[in-house]
Write an enzyme that holds these catalytic residues in place. Structure first.
Site, PDB file in Angstrom:
ATOM      1  CE  LYS A  22      -1.783   1.793   3.956  1.00  0.00           C
ATOM      2  NZ  LYS A  22      -1.589   3.235   4.107  1.00  0.00           N
ATOM      3  CG  ASN A  23       2.547   2.642   3.563  1.00  0.00           C
ATOM      4  OD1 ASN A  23       1.348   2.899   3.406  1.00  0.00           O
ATOM      5  ND2 ASN A  23       3.094   2.530   4.756  1.00  0.00           N
ATOM      6  CB  CYS A 126      -4.169   6.684  10.953  1.00  0.00           C
ATOM      7  SG  CYS A 126      -4.685   5.125  10.254  1.00  0.00           S
ATOM      8  NE  ARG A 131       0.493  10.401  10.334  1.00  0.00           N
ATOM      9  CZ  ARG A 131       0.025   9.385   9.618  1.00  0.00           C
ATOM     10  NH1 ARG A 131      -1.219   9.032   9.707  1.00  0.00           N
ATOM     11  NH2 ARG A 131       0.806   8.715   8.802  1.00  0.00           N
ATOM     12  CG  ASP A 317       3.222   1.552   9.430  1.00  0.00           C
ATOM     13  OD1 ASP A 317       2.864   2.411  10.254  1.00  0.00           O
ATOM     14  OD2 ASP A 317       3.281   1.776   8.200  1.00  0.00           O
ATOM     15  NE  ARG A 409      -7.103   4.308   5.706  1.00  0.00           N
ATOM     16  CZ  ARG A 409      -6.161   4.776   6.526  1.00  0.00           C
ATOM     17  NH1 ARG A 409      -6.404   4.863   7.805  1.00  0.00           N
ATOM     18  NH2 ARG A 409      -5.006   5.164   6.063  1.00  0.00           N
TER      19      ARG A 409
HETATM   20  C1  UD1 Z   1       4.364   6.892   6.232  1.00  0.00           C
HETATM   21  C2  UD1 Z   1       3.499   5.661   6.105  1.00  0.00           C
HETATM   22  C3  UD1 Z   1       2.987   5.223   7.476  1.00  0.00           C
HETATM   23  C4  UD1 Z   1       4.154   5.036   8.444  1.00  0.00           C
HETATM   24  C5  UD1 Z   1       5.039   6.268   8.458  1.00  0.00           C
HETATM   25  C6  UD1 Z   1       6.311   6.083   9.279  1.00  0.00           C
HETATM   26  C7  UD1 Z   1       2.467   5.860   3.918  1.00  0.00           C
HETATM   27  C8  UD1 Z   1       1.238   6.036   3.129  1.00  0.00           C
HETATM   28  N1  UD1 Z   1       2.356   5.965   5.244  1.00  0.00           N
HETATM   29  O1  UD1 Z   1       3.535   7.914   6.758  1.00  0.00           O
HETATM   30  O2  UD1 Z   1       2.296   3.984   7.309  1.00  0.00           O
HETATM   31  O3  UD1 Z   1       3.660   4.811   9.747  1.00  0.00           O
HETATM   32  O4  UD1 Z   1       5.457   6.618   7.112  1.00  0.00           O
HETATM   33  O5  UD1 Z   1       7.034   5.005   8.803  1.00  0.00           O
HETATM   34  O6  UD1 Z   1       3.527   5.591   3.390  1.00  0.00           O
HETATM   35  N2  UD1 Z   1       6.280  14.791  10.490  1.00  0.00           N
HETATM   36  C9  UD1 Z   1       6.387  16.100  10.843  1.00  0.00           C
HETATM   37  N3  UD1 Z   1       6.234  17.053   9.866  1.00  0.00           N
HETATM   38  C10 UD1 Z   1       6.010  16.715   8.567  1.00  0.00           C
HETATM   39  C11 UD1 Z   1       5.917  15.359   8.220  1.00  0.00           C
HETATM   40  C12 UD1 Z   1       6.068  14.399   9.191  1.00  0.00           C
HETATM   41  O7  UD1 Z   1       6.597  16.431  12.003  1.00  0.00           O
HETATM   42  O8  UD1 Z   1       5.880  17.626   7.729  1.00  0.00           O
HETATM   43  C13 UD1 Z   1       6.420  13.758  11.538  1.00  0.00           C
HETATM   44  C14 UD1 Z   1       5.181  12.911  11.724  1.00  0.00           C
HETATM   45  O9  UD1 Z   1       4.233  13.545  12.533  1.00  0.00           O
HETATM   46  C15 UD1 Z   1       5.762  11.671  12.364  1.00  0.00           C
HETATM   47  C16 UD1 Z   1       7.138  11.560  11.686  1.00  0.00           C
HETATM   48  O10 UD1 Z   1       7.422  12.847  11.158  1.00  0.00           O
HETATM   49  O11 UD1 Z   1       5.946  11.886  13.743  1.00  0.00           O
HETATM   50  C17 UD1 Z   1       7.218  10.548  10.572  1.00  0.00           C
HETATM   51  O12 UD1 Z   1       6.159  10.783   9.667  1.00  0.00           O
HETATM   52  P1  UD1 Z   1       6.255  10.397   8.119  1.00  0.00           P
HETATM   53  O13 UD1 Z   1       7.457   9.561   7.884  1.00  0.00           O
HETATM   54  O14 UD1 Z   1       6.096  11.640   7.322  1.00  0.00           O
HETATM   55  O15 UD1 Z   1       4.951   9.513   7.952  1.00  0.00           O
HETATM   56  P2  UD1 Z   1       4.005   9.424   6.689  1.00  0.00           P
HETATM   57  O16 UD1 Z   1       4.797   9.641   5.459  1.00  0.00           O
HETATM   58  O17 UD1 Z   1       2.788  10.233   6.930  1.00  0.00           O
END
Ligand code: UD1
Length: 430
Positions: A22-23, A126, A131, A317, A409
């Site tokens: 999915k990711n 989620c 986030r 995850d 999902r």
């Molecule tokens: C992706 C995955 C999710 C997984 C996560 C971490 C997908 C669709 N989802 O989510 O399943 O749990 O990686 O491996 O691929 N953050 C900030 N500011 C930002 C962006 C992120 O502070 O602008 C923080 C987030 O709140 C979190 C951390 O960085 O604490 C990691 O988030 P991120 O790696 O961006 O997760 P996703 O890409 O949303």
């Protein structure tokens, strides 16, 4: 609303086919916005999140055909889908669509790179922490984008002549922001260097697809990614890599129930830390020609401490699923969550099955118990909900997992895959 009813106690034995990730599928689908040619993706999992993104991409002008036909193919697992975005029909991604899935925010990168502007609602997804999107916005600003936030929307505009290559060092690793910067920089003028980039296999998969489309990217999978911008990208054909989280989830399920299952079509090198951790709990895991064989026969579950970390560390995850396993260990384990600050919502639900877990900040102390007992539980997010299914498989009696739309999902045909291996799992629709 659908529920999943589980009669626990059976071991798992047989073969589980692992779907496309999915990711990886989500960012790959979004990459179709970068070209007017057709991007063909094989092994796209059949999931509610994929369907949701199909709607979002359709709104931007992407024409979608499944296996050469416009209609969806309902039988079989992962499918081949063709994405064609001749012209961008709309550079706005509205709240109604983006609020349902955080990854849809990622369209901001390609829209900005191809059209010079994007108006994208701040995301939902989620409920596992605040986030924010600050890293996306800082990264895009490093490519010259002018960013404004207004009425719940991010308005991003490229300078005249388009985005320009730049250097950005992530203060914190972000998978999504790495995807977005890589896509945006592929069409920028000049060279971009991303430091402290996410190293997840899904980032490498997206980079490989972009390279097949004509992008000039090196270093994906390491902390430094270099992207030399090109003026346009072409179509390509790309196969989505196997889902390492689905792989780890079923491996944990077997480690918990006992049994012998081959996870077909997957690759252990995608999740070495998680597999090593599982081996320390007592599971035997071997890579075979067809996939990964996971066996646990007779021996108890050893307690193992875990700290979630960006790749190649133990994935957040799989944290909830691993906690489910530890509820039946022969001792005490500590599970520390470092990626999301609010990812312990499964704790109180696992407690309903008899688990003994106490929380202290970002650390859970899990004291193994000799048995779990089935109960009604509530799914709270995607990975948490599957941890309840795993616990239910190992619990005595009946467990009913409510709000299973979370599962849909991210897990393709979960109950079918488990039933094929001897579990008693059924979906109850109301
Ligand atoms: C992706 C995955 C999710 C997984 C996560 C971490 C997908 C669709 N989802 O989510 O399943 O749990 O990686 O491996 O691929 N953050 C900030 N500011 C930002 C962006 C992120 O502070 O602008 C923080 C987030 O709140 C979190 C951390 O960085 O604490 C990691 O988030 P991120 O790696 O961006 O997760 P996703 O890409 O949303």
């Amino acid at each position: 609303m659908d529920r999943i009813r589980i009669s626990g106690g059976n071991q798992l034995r047989g073969i589980i086919p692992i779907s496309g990730a999915k990711n990886a599928a989500l960012p790959l689908m979004i990459a179709s916005l970068l070209t007017s040619d057709t991007l063909t993706l094989e092994n796209v999992p059949h999931l509610a999140d994929v369907e949701g993104l199909v709607r979002i991409l359709g709104n931007h002008g992407v024409d979608i055909a499944v296996n050469g036909r416009r209609e969806r193919q309902e039988d079989g697992y992962s499918r081949t889908i063709h994405f064609t975005c001749r012209t961008i029909a709309d550079t706005t991604a509205p709240y109604e669509l983006v609020s349902k899935m955080r990854a849809s925010f990622w369209v901001i990168g390609p829209l900005l790179a191809r059209e010079g502007r994007a108006r994208v609602s701040l995301p939902g997804g989620c409920a596992i922490g605040t986030r924010p999107v600050d890293l996306f916005l800082e990264g895009l600003a490093a490519l010259g984008a002018i960013i404004e936030i207004d009425g719940g929307y991010v308005n991003a505009t490229a300078p005249k002549g388009g985005l320009v290559g730049g250097r950005y060092t992530f203060p914190k690793v972000s998978v999504g922001a790495t995807h977005v910067l890589m896509m945006a920089a592929s069409l920028a003028n000049g060279t971009t260097v991303i430091e402290n980039a996410a190293r997840e296999p899904e980032v490498v998969d997206l980079a490989n697809c972009l390279i097949a489309m004509g992008a000039k990217i090196s270093g994906a999978g390491s902390k430094t990614i270099t992207i030399e911008g090109v003026t346009s990208l072409s179509g390509a054909r790309h196969r989505v890599l196997p889902d390492r989280i689905e792989t780890g989830t079923y491996a944990i399920a077997v480690a918990m129930t006992g049994g012998d299952v081959t996870l077909e079509g997957t690759d252990g090198s995608l999740l070495e830390t998680a597999l090593d951790t599982l081996r320390r709990t007592g599971a035997e895991i071997t890579q075979t020609e067809t996939g990964l064989r996971v066996v646990r026969n007779g021996n108890g579950i050893q307690p193992v401490d875990v700290v979630t970390e960006p790749f190649p560390g133990f994935p957040t995850d799989l944290q909830a699923q691993f906690m489910a396993l530890m509820t039946r260990s022969s001792g005490v384990s500590h599970i520390t969550e470092t990626i999301f600050e609010n990812r312990f919502m499964h704790v109180q639900e696992l407690a309903r099955l008899g688990a003994r877990i106490s929380l202290s900040g970002q650390m859970a102390r899990v004291e193994g118990v000799p048995r779990l007992k089935g109960a009604p539980v509530m799914a709270t997010d995607l990975r948490a909900s599957v941890s309840l299914v795993i616990a239910g498989l190992a619990a005595e009696g009946e467990t009913v997992v409510n709000r299973v739309y979370h599962l849909d999902r991210g897990f393709e045909r979960l109950e079918e895959k488990l039933t094929r291996c001897g579990a008693i799992v059924e979906r109850v629709s109301e």
